[in-house]
Design an enzyme around this catalytic site. Structure first.
Site, short mmCIF file in Angstrom:
data_model
loop_
_atom_site.label_atom_id
_atom_site.label_comp_id
_atom_site.label_asym_id
_atom_site.label_seq_id
_atom_site.Cartn_x
_atom_site.Cartn_y
_atom_site.Cartn_z
CG ASP A 95 -6.25 -2.00 8.10
OD1 ASP A 95 -5.65 -0.98 8.31
OD2 ASP A 95 -7.75 -1.69 8.09
CD GLU B 56 -10.36 -2.73 8.13
OE1 GLU B 56 -10.69 -1.46 8.31
OE2 GLU B 56 -10.14 -3.58 7.57
CB CYS C 214 -1.23 -0.49 1.41
SG CYS C 214 -1.76 -1.14 1.77
CB CYS D 211 -1.65 1.34 4.36
SG CYS D 211 -3.04 -0.06 4.95
CG ASP D 212 -7.62 1.53 5.16
OD1 ASP D 212 -7.10 0.71 4.01
OD2 ASP D 212 -8.44 -0.56 5.46
CE LYS D 213 -7.78 1.48 10.65
NZ LYS D 213 -8.09 1.03 9.22
CB SER E 22 -12.78 -5.00 5.53
OG SER E 22 -11.63 -4.47 4.48
#
Length: 568
Positions: free
Chosen positions: A91, A454, A59, A132-134, A480
């Site tokens: 994740d 998640e 990511c 990536c997500d966070k 997710s």
């Protein structure tokens, strides 16, 4: 003889002058000269360049190269970049394992570390390279605290993989695991899918959490429209990074700060974008957290009201057909903004980070003729929102349910209660979940998990077994962005804090009623209270360390699960 300390300070060095200017700062300059910064460089505004590069996932994997291009843009525009790094937790890699507990915790560490380095080294501006997500909400939270001239630059989405002539994503891998458990595919096919799904660098390709938050940051005004959406391996991504570096220097010169861009109206537009693109339920958690850092009121009820008036106009995975690279090829997220503005659902006069208003962004959109990704606002994919919030005697503090990817509005069934994700996954794997069930996973909230894992491992397995249209699921954990189906997450108060979800027993009848915005169990308030009188919280999973610290300080998911405090 000319005094080397007599040179005038650049007026844009509003903060860093205290670090670099004058004879009393000779020690600081001596150390910075050791790594290549000369007098000329130190006389310019200093801009921090935060990366979240890591070798634990695809990511963020291209960020080292992009950081060099961002820094080149800053230098070309008259600034001096200083690169630093922070962490990231994948994740996708940790999904379904104990390591997933670290994902949401990492958001707070990312925000804290960016704030700490930036305040300590007195930067005049800031660019956060995110993936990536966070990393995206973490960076936005830090920028909200710091209120500097700053922007977030997304390193881009991964391209889809190809399996037997069909485009696939990481979502297909998790669903293939469920299909393998149900003996619908063999090990060879599962291995072929896993080997093809992720062909290179970039964040997960559907409108999962990474692309949901990238879109939200554009609509929030803190990321540049058109640059974020460029895929990770697009040949022009490096040039986009240089443009971002030049862009931040305009902000520094004009002293345009993050809070001037991230307003209440901007937050409303960001929520609208999440709903319109069928985005991740995590969007609610993260945007409320960003609002808390800004000191701007934004509640779960606000989120629900905005979503209720916003149709789904982007046909994006996981509920739809397309991925982020398709969105870029169609004309980008500016197309979504165009249709939402046509529908009167955006604040068109709002300024964004590149100096254009939302209306000007829309005016510059170039649509690919015949593109099928973004639909006209008067012919939406779905007339109702992609997300909703529910309340009731099971979630008096609220929860979030994803509506894109299915048409279900009601479910009533017996509770199948599990106190960990692993126990639930084992039940799904053993095919003990049947049509009509309501799967309950508790003690997975921010404090109880800790870390609010998640549940994609479970939800994808349910899809893989062909049950997604026949069961419902609720949890005090998260989902997710790749999740779809009739599922409610972020149930508050969480089980660890004695929420009603802790009182549920096997076979209790649970009712999801989207029209009434309610999530209830068919028990009286007195029955729930009587059960909770016998209840005790579970012993902490981690009695010390970062997870214990997080569990002790984290707030409710309905408050964004933040750990920040405000001293009066």
């Amino acid at each position: 003889m000319t005094n080397p300390y007599d040179r005038p300070s650049d007026p844009a060095k509003r903060i860093s002058a205290a670090l670099t200017d004058g004879p009393e700062r000779a020690g600081a300059r001596a150390m910075l000269k050791a790594i290549g910064f000369d007098d000329e460089a130190l006389a310019k505004p200093i801009v921090g360049v935060a990366t979240t590069w890591t070798e634990t996932m695809p990511c963020n994997f291209n960020q080292r190269e992009l950081a060099q291009r961002v820094k080149a843009g800053i230098r070309a525009a008259g600034g001096t970049p200083m690169e630093f790094n922070t962490i990231s937790v994948s994740d996708g890699v940790t999904m379904g394992s104990p390591g997933m507990r670290g994902s949401l915790v990492s958001r707070e560490v990312i925000a804290d570390s960016i704030e700490l380095v930036t305040r300590s080294h007195l930067f005049d501006g800031l660019v956060c390279i995110v993936g990536c997500d966070k990393t995206m909400p973490g960076a936005a939270m830090a920028m909200a605290r710091l209120d500097l001239p700053s922007l977030a630059f997304y390193n881009g989405s991964i391209a889809p993989g190809t399996f037997r002539g069909k485009d696939i994503t990481i979502q297909d891998v998790f669903e293939a695991i469920g299909a393998y458990m149900a003996k619908k595919i063999d090990a060879e096919e599962l291995h072929e899918i896993e080997s093809a799904a992720c062909p290179g660098a970039g964040a997960c390709g559907g409108q999962f959490t990474a692309n949901t938050m990238s879109t939200a940051l554009e609509f929030l005004g803190i990321s540049p429209f058109g640059l974020n959406g460029m895929p990770a391996l697009n040949r022009d991504k490096g040039s986009a990074a240089e443009e971002a570096g030049q862009m931040v220097m305009r902000l520094v010169r004009e002293n345009i700060t993050a809070r001037q861009l991230m307003t209440r109206e901007a937050l409303e537009d960001a929520v609208t974008s999440v709903s319109a693109t069928g985005g991740s339920t995590n969007g609610a958690l993260h945007l409320i957290a960003i609002a808390r850092e800004l000191g701007v009121p934004l509640t779960l009820r606000d989120f629900d009201e905005i979503c209720a008036r916003t149709p789904v106009i982007a046909d994006m995975k996981p509920g739809g057909r397309f991925v982020a690279t398709d969105m870029f090829d169609a004309g980008g997220t500016g197309l979504v903004a165009r249709e939402l503005l046509r529908g009167g659902l955006l604040h068109g006069d709002r300024m964004t980070v590149d100096g254009r208003t939302i209306a000007e962004v829309v005016a510059a959109v170039v649509e690919t003729p015949g593109q099928p990704v973004v639909l006209p606002i008067d012919r939406p994919l779905k007339p109702r929102a992609g997300l909703a919030a529910l309340w009731g005697n099971l979630s008096p503090g609220g929860c979030v349910v994803k509506l894109s990817g299915h048409d279900r509005m009601y479910h009533r069934g017996p509770a199948r209660v599990f106190d960990t994700e692993e126990d639930c996954f084992a039940a799904v794997k053993a095919q003990r979940i049947v049509k009509g069930d309501v799967v309950v996973i508790r003690y997975e909230g921010p404090a109880g998990g800790p870390g609010m894992r998640e549940m994609l491992h479970v939800t994808a397995a349910i899809v893989g077994e062909g049950l997604s249209e026949h069961v419902a699921l609720l949890t005090d954990g998260r989902f997710s962005g790749a999740t779809y189906g009739f599922m409610a997450g972020h149930v508050t108060p969480e089980a660890q804090h004695g929420g009603p979800i802790a009182a549920l027993r096997e076979g209790d009848i649970v009712v999801f009623d989207i029209g009434r915005r309610e999530l209830n169990v068919e028990l009286t308030d007195a029955e729930i209270a009587e059960r909770l009188r016998e209840w005790k919280p579970k012993p902490p999973v981690f009695p010390s360390g970062v997870f214990a610290k997080y569990a002790a300080t984290v707030q409710s998911a309905s408050e964004g699960a933040i750990t920040n405090i405000t001293l009066s």
